[in-house]
Design a protein around this motif. Sequence first.
Motif, mmCIF file in Angstrom:
data_model
loop_
_atom_site.group_PDB
_atom_site.id
_atom_site.type_symbol
_atom_site.label_atom_id
_atom_site.label_comp_id
_atom_site.label_asym_id
_atom_site.label_seq_id
_atom_site.Cartn_x
_atom_site.Cartn_y
_atom_site.Cartn_z
ATOM 1 N N ARG A 194 8.099 4.366 -9.143
ATOM 2 C CA ARG A 194 9.011 3.217 -9.155
ATOM 3 C C ARG A 194 8.621 2.278 -8.010
ATOM 4 O O ARG A 194 8.702 2.635 -6.847
ATOM 5 N N LYS A 195 8.139 1.101 -8.399
ATOM 6 C CA LYS A 195 7.722 0.143 -7.382
ATOM 7 C C LYS A 195 8.802 -0.925 -7.224
ATOM 8 O O LYS A 195 9.457 -1.306 -8.188
ATOM 9 N N VAL A 196 8.991 -1.379 -5.985
ATOM 10 C CA VAL A 196 10.013 -2.397 -5.694
ATOM 11 C C VAL A 196 9.417 -3.448 -4.762
ATOM 12 O O VAL A 196 8.340 -3.255 -4.209
ATOM 13 N N VAL A 197 10.159 -4.558 -4.618
ATOM 14 C CA VAL A 197 9.804 -5.535 -3.582
ATOM 15 C C VAL A 197 10.505 -5.068 -2.313
ATOM 16 O O VAL A 197 11.723 -5.192 -2.194
ATOM 17 N N GLN A 198 9.758 -4.481 -1.399
ATOM 18 C CA GLN A 198 10.368 -4.053 -0.136
ATOM 19 C C GLN A 198 10.674 -5.288 0.703
ATOM 20 O O GLN A 198 9.922 -6.267 0.657
ATOM 21 N N LEU A 230 0.802 -1.226 0.000
ATOM 22 C CA LEU A 230 0.000 0.000 0.000
ATOM 23 C C LEU A 230 0.834 1.276 0.000
ATOM 24 O O LEU A 230 0.450 2.260 -0.647
ATOM 25 N N VAL A 231 1.986 1.278 0.706
ATOM 26 C CA VAL A 231 2.767 2.527 0.754
ATOM 27 C C VAL A 231 3.309 2.917 -0.626
ATOM 28 O O VAL A 231 3.723 4.044 -0.826
ATOM 29 N N GLN A 232 3.280 1.983 -1.563
ATOM 30 C CA GLN A 232 3.827 2.290 -2.899
ATOM 31 C C GLN A 232 2.753 2.640 -3.917
ATOM 32 O O GLN A 232 3.055 2.811 -5.095
ATOM 33 N N TRP A 257 3.669 -5.755 -8.921
ATOM 34 C CA TRP A 257 3.306 -5.138 -7.639
ATOM 35 C C TRP A 257 1.842 -5.445 -7.301
ATOM 36 O O TRP A 257 1.514 -5.837 -6.174
ATOM 37 N N ALA A 258 0.967 -5.296 -8.314
ATOM 38 C CA ALA A 258 -0.460 -5.548 -8.089
ATOM 39 C C ALA A 258 -0.728 -7.027 -7.810
ATOM 40 O O ALA A 258 -1.608 -7.372 -7.015
ATOM 41 N N ALA A 259 0.047 -7.906 -8.454
ATOM 42 C CA ALA A 259 -0.144 -9.347 -8.239
ATOM 43 C C ALA A 259 0.206 -9.711 -6.794
ATOM 44 O O ALA A 259 -0.537 -10.456 -6.136
ATOM 45 N N ILE A 260 1.312 -9.158 -6.280
ATOM 46 C CA ILE A 260 1.711 -9.459 -4.898
ATOM 47 C C ILE A 260 0.624 -8.980 -3.919
ATOM 48 O O ILE A 260 0.172 -9.730 -3.048
ATOM 49 N N GLY A 261 0.183 -7.735 -4.103
ATOM 50 C CA GLY A 261 -0.841 -7.195 -3.185
ATOM 51 C C GLY A 261 -2.196 -7.854 -3.388
ATOM 52 O O GLY A 261 -2.861 -8.241 -2.423
ATOM 53 N N GLY A 262 -2.580 -8.011 -4.653
ATOM 54 C CA GLY A 262 -3.909 -8.561 -4.955
ATOM 55 C C GLY A 262 -4.053 -10.006 -4.488
ATOM 56 O O GLY A 262 -5.087 -10.384 -3.913
ATOM 57 N N LEU A 263 -3.021 -10.809 -4.708
ATOM 58 C CA LEU A 263 -3.098 -12.218 -4.282
ATOM 59 C C LEU A 263 -3.114 -12.328 -2.756
ATOM 60 O O LEU A 263 -3.771 -13.212 -2.201
#
Length: 113
Positions: free
Chosen positions: A31-35, A24-26, A96-102
């Motif tokens: 630029r999106k990353v795997v935090q 969510l913070v991104q 990014w959306a796949a990680i959050g959405g799943l």
Amino acid sequence: MELARNLFLVLHLLGMASIIGGFLVQTRSERKVVQPAMLHGALTALVTGLLLTGLLEMGDGDVNHTKIGVKLVVVLVVTALAWRRRRAESISTGEWAAIGGLTILNVVLAVFW
Ligand code: HEM
């Protein structure tokens, strides 16, 4: 037993919160990353989910194996995505959306199924 279950559940929920938080913070970042919190959260949710399942199996409660199986596959995809791209300078909006959405899908499955 009850104490162990509650402890694992707290850790399980913290794992989920780490993934969703990092996601969510991104939302507004170009630029999106795997935090690190996302990868560590996925690993935490995976390990504590397996531990919770073990405790359920040892107890007398009903274990919904189909639900557990689906959640396991979903978290494995999330973990694989996060692991593969953990050092990438940036990831696509789709990743990014796949990680959050799943992860949100797994919350919905946990609560509604
Ligand atoms: C990102 C991945 C995951 C998320 C977001 C997630 C989310 C949740 C949530 C919100 C709960 C609490 C609600 C409830 O008890 O119904 C929960 C409980 C639970 N989760 Fe997960 N989960 C994930 C992965 C997994 C995995 C991989 C497993 C098993 C292999 C698993 C097994 C369980 C079990 C057994 C409980 C219930 C504990 C109980 O009622 O005693 N979870 N999960």
